[in-house]
Design a protein around this motif. Sequence first.
Motif, PDB file in Angstrom:
ATOM      1  N   GLN A  63       0.630  -1.303   0.146  1.00  0.00           N
ATOM      2  CA  GLN A  63       0.326   0.010   0.269  1.00  0.00           C
ATOM      3  C   GLN A  63       0.817   1.340  -0.083  1.00  0.00           C
ATOM      4  OE1 GLN A  63      -3.520  -1.131  -0.690  1.00  0.00           O
ATOM      5  NE2 GLN A  63      -3.346   0.270   0.214  1.00  0.00           N
ATOM      6  N   THR A  64       1.989   1.202   1.121  1.00  0.00           N
ATOM      7  CA  THR A  64       3.195   2.374   0.660  1.00  0.00           C
ATOM      8  C   THR A  64       3.955   2.591  -0.770  1.00  0.00           C
ATOM      9  OG1 THR A  64       3.104   1.519   2.475  1.00  0.00           O
ATOM     10  CG2 THR A  64       4.450   3.396   2.049  1.00  0.00           C
ATOM     11  N   VAL A  65       3.547   2.113  -1.518  1.00  0.00           N
ATOM     12  CA  VAL A  65       4.652   1.950  -2.754  1.00  0.00           C
ATOM     13  C   VAL A  65       3.422   2.517  -4.119  1.00  0.00           C
ATOM     14  CG1 VAL A  65       5.561   0.870  -4.275  1.00  0.00           C
ATOM     15  CG2 VAL A  65       6.379   0.776  -2.215  1.00  0.00           C
ATOM     16  N   HIS A  66       2.418   1.459  -4.072  1.00  0.00           N
ATOM     17  CA  HIS A  66       0.966   1.162  -4.687  1.00  0.00           C
ATOM     18  C   HIS A  66       1.570   1.752  -5.858  1.00  0.00           C
ATOM     19  CE1 HIS A  66      -2.858   0.273  -4.296  1.00  0.00           C
ATOM     20  NE2 HIS A  66      -3.699   1.428  -4.664  1.00  0.00           N
ATOM     21  N   ILE A  67       2.618   1.120  -7.207  1.00  0.00           N
ATOM     22  CA  ILE A  67       3.277   2.364  -7.811  1.00  0.00           C
ATOM     23  C   ILE A  67       2.066   1.791  -9.235  1.00  0.00           C
ATOM     24  CG2 ILE A  67       4.008  -0.598  -8.802  1.00  0.00           C
ATOM     25  CD1 ILE A  67       6.480   0.786  -8.977  1.00  0.00           C
ATOM     26  N   LEU A  68       1.277   0.864 -10.064  1.00  0.00           N
ATOM     27  CA  LEU A  68       0.903   1.461 -11.240  1.00  0.00           C
ATOM     28  C   LEU A  68      -1.063   2.009  -9.828  1.00  0.00           C
ATOM     29  CD1 LEU A  68       0.714  -2.389 -12.407  1.00  0.00           C
ATOM     30  CD2 LEU A  68       2.252   0.238 -13.303  1.00  0.00           C
ATOM     31  N   HIS A 461      -6.966  -7.031  -5.344  1.00  0.00           N
ATOM     32  CA  HIS A 461      -7.271  -6.500  -5.131  1.00  0.00           C
ATOM     33  C   HIS A 461      -6.559  -4.961  -5.182  1.00  0.00           C
ATOM     34  CE1 HIS A 461     -10.464  -4.255  -1.844  1.00  0.00           C
ATOM     35  NE2 HIS A 461     -10.328  -3.896  -3.076  1.00  0.00           N
ATOM     36  N   TRP A 462      -6.916  -3.954  -6.231  1.00  0.00           N
ATOM     37  CA  TRP A 462      -5.996  -3.164  -6.541  1.00  0.00           C
ATOM     38  C   TRP A 462      -5.760  -2.119  -5.411  1.00  0.00           C
ATOM     39  CZ3 TRP A 462      -7.319   2.607  -6.574  1.00  0.00           C
ATOM     40  CH2 TRP A 462      -6.245   3.321  -7.187  1.00  0.00           C
ATOM     41  N   ASP A 463      -6.577  -2.052  -4.452  1.00  0.00           N
ATOM     42  CA  ASP A 463      -6.701  -1.300  -3.117  1.00  0.00           C
ATOM     43  C   ASP A 463      -7.119  -1.460  -2.209  1.00  0.00           C
ATOM     44  OD1 ASP A 463      -6.367   0.665  -1.480  1.00  0.00           O
ATOM     45  OD2 ASP A 463      -7.305   2.675  -2.244  1.00  0.00           O
ATOM     46  N   ILE A 464      -6.647  -2.097  -0.614  1.00  0.00           N
ATOM     47  CA  ILE A 464      -7.566  -2.226   0.220  1.00  0.00           C
ATOM     48  C   ILE A 464      -7.575  -1.440   1.513  1.00  0.00           C
ATOM     49  CG2 ILE A 464      -6.834  -4.861  -0.213  1.00  0.00           C
ATOM     50  CD1 ILE A 464      -4.891  -4.577   2.854  1.00  0.00           C
ATOM     51  N   PHE A 473     -13.428   0.308   4.757  1.00  0.00           N
ATOM     52  CA  PHE A 473     -12.914  -0.760   5.867  1.00  0.00           C
ATOM     53  C   PHE A 473     -11.658  -1.230   5.460  1.00  0.00           C
ATOM     54  CE2 PHE A 473     -11.623  -5.382   6.188  1.00  0.00           C
ATOM     55  CZ  PHE A 473     -12.729  -5.669   7.187  1.00  0.00           C
ATOM     56  N   SER A 474     -11.180  -1.281   7.113  1.00  0.00           N
ATOM     57  CA  SER A 474     -10.701  -1.886   7.600  1.00  0.00           C
ATOM     58  C   SER A 474      -9.949  -2.749   7.513  1.00  0.00           C
ATOM     59  CB  SER A 474     -10.285  -0.933   9.082  1.00  0.00           C
ATOM     60  OG  SER A 474     -10.361   1.015   8.904  1.00  0.00           O
ATOM     61  N   TYR A 475      -8.765  -2.883   6.770  1.00  0.00           N
ATOM     62  CA  TYR A 475      -8.294  -4.381   7.436  1.00  0.00           C
ATOM     63  C   TYR A 475      -7.029  -4.091   9.021  1.00  0.00           C
ATOM     64  CZ  TYR A 475      -9.240  -6.607   2.823  1.00  0.00           C
ATOM     65  OH  TYR A 475     -10.120  -6.958   2.152  1.00  0.00           O
ATOM     66  N   PRO A 476      -6.693  -5.394   9.746  1.00  0.00           N
ATOM     67  CA  PRO A 476      -5.926  -4.607  10.702  1.00  0.00           C
ATOM     68  C   PRO A 476      -4.619  -3.936   9.925  1.00  0.00           C
ATOM     69  CG  PRO A 476      -6.060  -7.065  10.722  1.00  0.00           C
ATOM     70  CD  PRO A 476      -7.302  -6.300   9.180  1.00  0.00           C
ATOM     71  N   ALA A 477      -3.843  -3.458  10.821  1.00  0.00           N
ATOM     72  CA  ALA A 477      -2.086  -3.025  10.630  1.00  0.00           C
ATOM     73  C   ALA A 477      -1.582  -4.977  10.438  1.00  0.00           C
ATOM     74  CB  ALA A 477      -1.629  -2.369  11.638  1.00  0.00           C
ATOM     75  N   ALA A 478      -1.993  -5.480  10.823  1.00  0.00           N
ATOM     76  CA  ALA A 478      -0.812  -6.998  10.513  1.00  0.00           C
ATOM     77  C   ALA A 478      -1.342  -7.524   8.841  1.00  0.00           C
ATOM     78  CB  ALA A 478      -1.548  -8.011  11.174  1.00  0.00           C
ATOM     79  N   ALA A 479      -2.532  -6.853   8.176  1.00  0.00           N
ATOM     80  CA  ALA A 479      -2.743  -7.365   6.984  1.00  0.00           C
ATOM     81  C   ALA A 479      -1.597  -6.338   5.787  1.00  0.00           C
ATOM     82  CB  ALA A 479      -3.904  -6.738   6.481  1.00  0.00           C
ATOM     83  N   HIS A 480      -1.857  -5.302   6.930  1.00  0.00           N
ATOM     84  CA  HIS A 480      -0.574  -4.434   5.756  1.00  0.00           C
ATOM     85  C   HIS A 480       0.867  -4.457   5.956  1.00  0.00           C
ATOM     86  CE1 HIS A 480      -3.732  -1.087   4.226  1.00  0.00           C
ATOM     87  NE2 HIS A 480      -4.054  -0.993   5.587  1.00  0.00           N
ATOM     88  N   LEU A 481       1.163  -4.855   6.705  1.00  0.00           N
ATOM     89  CA  LEU A 481       2.230  -5.628   7.402  1.00  0.00           C
ATOM     90  C   LEU A 481       2.713  -6.435   6.356  1.00  0.00           C
ATOM     91  CD1 LEU A 481       5.438  -5.224   8.314  1.00  0.00           C
ATOM     92  CD2 LEU A 481       4.115  -6.697  10.675  1.00  0.00           C
ATOM     93  N   ALA A 484       3.372  -5.520   2.981  1.00  0.00           N
ATOM     94  CA  ALA A 484       4.915  -4.864   2.866  1.00  0.00           C
ATOM     95  C   ALA A 484       5.353  -5.712   2.307  1.00  0.00           C
ATOM     96  CB  ALA A 484       5.206  -3.930   3.815  1.00  0.00           C
ATOM     97  N   LEU A 485       5.477  -6.982   3.175  1.00  0.00           N
ATOM     98  CA  LEU A 485       7.005  -7.765   3.135  1.00  0.00           C
ATOM     99  C   LEU A 485       6.415  -8.531   2.249  1.00  0.00           C
ATOM    100  CD1 LEU A 485       6.284  -9.262   6.410  1.00  0.00           C
ATOM    101  CD2 LEU A 485       8.120  -7.870   5.893  1.00  0.00           C
ATOM    102  N   ASN A 486       5.329  -9.014   1.851  1.00  0.00           N
ATOM    103  CA  ASN A 486       5.645  -9.268   0.255  1.00  0.00           C
ATOM    104  C   ASN A 486       5.710  -8.359  -0.662  1.00  0.00           C
ATOM    105  OD1 ASN A 486       4.239 -11.363  -1.937  1.00  0.00           O
ATOM    106  ND2 ASN A 486       2.212  -9.915  -1.789  1.00  0.00           N
ATOM    107  N   GLY A 487       5.614  -7.273  -0.692  1.00  0.00           N
ATOM    108  CA  GLY A 487       6.301  -6.842  -1.582  1.00  0.00           C
ATOM    109  C   GLY A 487       7.843  -6.822  -1.370  1.00  0.00           C
ATOM    110  N   ILE A 488       8.514  -6.596  -0.239  1.00  0.00           N
ATOM    111  CA  ILE A 488      10.355  -6.666  -0.624  1.00  0.00           C
ATOM    112  C   ILE A 488      10.717  -7.927  -0.635  1.00  0.00           C
ATOM    113  CG2 ILE A 488      11.717  -6.587   1.582  1.00  0.00           C
ATOM    114  CD1 ILE A 488      10.244  -4.910   3.274  1.00  0.00           C
TER     115      ILE A 488
END
Lengths: 578, 60
Positions: A63-68, A461-464, A473-481, A484-488
Amino acid sequence: MAIAEAETQIIGGIAAKFRTCPASGLKIDLAAERLIKANAVASIVFLAIGGLFGLLVALTRWQTVHILPADMFYLALTAHGLDVLLVWIIFFEMAVLYFCSAVLLNCRLATPKLGWVAFVLMIAGAVLANVAVLQGNSSVMFTSYVPMKADPNFYLGIILFAVGALIGCFMFLGTLVIAKDEKTYEGSIPLVTFGALTACIIAIFSIAAGAIILLPTWLWSLGYISHIDTVMYKLVWWAMGHGTQQVNVAAHVAIWYAVAAILLGAKPLSEKVSRTAFLLYILFLQLASAHHLLVEPGLSEEWQIFNTSYAIYLAVLGSMIHGMTVTGAVEAAQRRNGYTRGAFEWLRKAPWGNPAFAGMFLSLIMFGFLGGISGVVLGTEQLNIMLHNTIYVPGHFHATVVAGTTLAFMALTYLVLPLIFQKQVVWPKLARLQPYIFAVGVAGISLFMMGAGTLGVARRHWDIGFADAPMSFSYPAAAHLMLALNGIFAVIASIGGILFVLIAVGTVLWGKPVTAENIVESLGPMPKKQVTDAVSTYGNAGTWHLPGTYILVAVFFLSFVLYYFVNWKYLSEIWPLS
Amino acid sequence: MTDATEQADDVPTPERSLRIPVMQRVLDNPFLLLFIGVTVPTVFYILWGLIELTQIPIAN
């Protein structure tokens, strides 16, 4: 003796040119060799294209990069699925089929000219479908569920590709007939060829199913047919969509046996048991397609449970047999090669510096622990309801198709380059690291996508963050983490993938020629022994003294049971019965 | 069955010693395997599934 010296033989009135491999003594039909090279090169080109799109998808889901932007995300997702789930793997599998028939059976390839027709059809189809996607009006994703409508050339491209691949499959069967008629092998076909036969059979069913459903869909996109039933489309399409991934399973298991045989002289623990495990694949593996339809209305629980539980568990049994026998075959061979101390000297002293061995063994471990266990969880009807259409699903199939199949195909490439392209691998130090970098990246991708899926994150899903959505709708912070780890880890996997492509292309273009004198060292580090004929003959390892394998199998079962019941625990929390 | 017949049955003949087990003959026949490998999923996955879908009543 220069390796390229060739002799012409006239067999059954048909002339074929052969060269003799100084490492294995196998006669290699030059027509088959040219087709193997062409299909292998095409596969790597499409792996590079598809991998690039995959990286863009992963960086967008971070989500932080969200390049496309949204439209480009779905375009990239479609191209990624098409190029890596279909084009890369099937081109490579064509090379595997030609290798496992003409080369391993020491005979000429059936109808090599038709092989070029198949190759041209596959190239034309792949290019046509890719162009349709890149034009921006076919962002229907790999599954292309109706009523989403793509450009007609998208469907036509896949149909042409499928027809070409079917021709290749029948050439493989024709080559088996030639080898039997010309008595180029004794008794039964070797296990690696039998694994390729299994892949070929599953491919024929899967590709034919794809062609059958995409033909009316193409006519529908042209306006000649008014309606395609959505569930009927899904039912038949998944016979191809998931079936082709089962082709991968059979092909990469065959490659595990092949790499272990070529590098270590490993024979299967029991040919009969391993062939029976492949028979379980032929009978039941393709039924796993049903797990994509476990929440569809209209299909009974009997159909769902039979296809995903009772029948597929028999195919899972096949995979567990292969997982144990390949590991056991490696242990038996290493113990025969002198590594007998303790339970694990054979594993510690395995040729980990050889990218073919490292890739093969990492593929075996990651396919079993990550892909296999998560596949059973997804195939359990009750558990599937928690995870269906979440990002857990791509997490699972990145463990099977990328960690399992792609890593195994990369491993085989390090042997194909010296044996078939007759070139020494360039940048050997980088080549040693490449499987590990790729494996770490893919393990992270798989685990973090599965983690995010367990937290309910949807796939595709383009934008959670739901920035433009009318309801939030808010996903837990762990989902965003997790994303992000998936991206790395996607970046790490991409580095491994880019290294592989550079090494393969660099070797083909600039690799030093392999000669009779350097052929064995060109295969990379291995136990100090000549390559045996283990890969091309029938026979057993002849021992069941395998303490290390038994320990590894016990660890696997323990992990399997624990993870399976942890998911039942999750289900009980989501779906309380009291 | 008499003892003599039983003894005759126990004597290995060249045909019997060359007899290939049924399972091995199945595994050695790629076209039989192809038939099985196409028929099983066609019947259990595709045809059974299509039959169920055709029985869904059409919405009014």
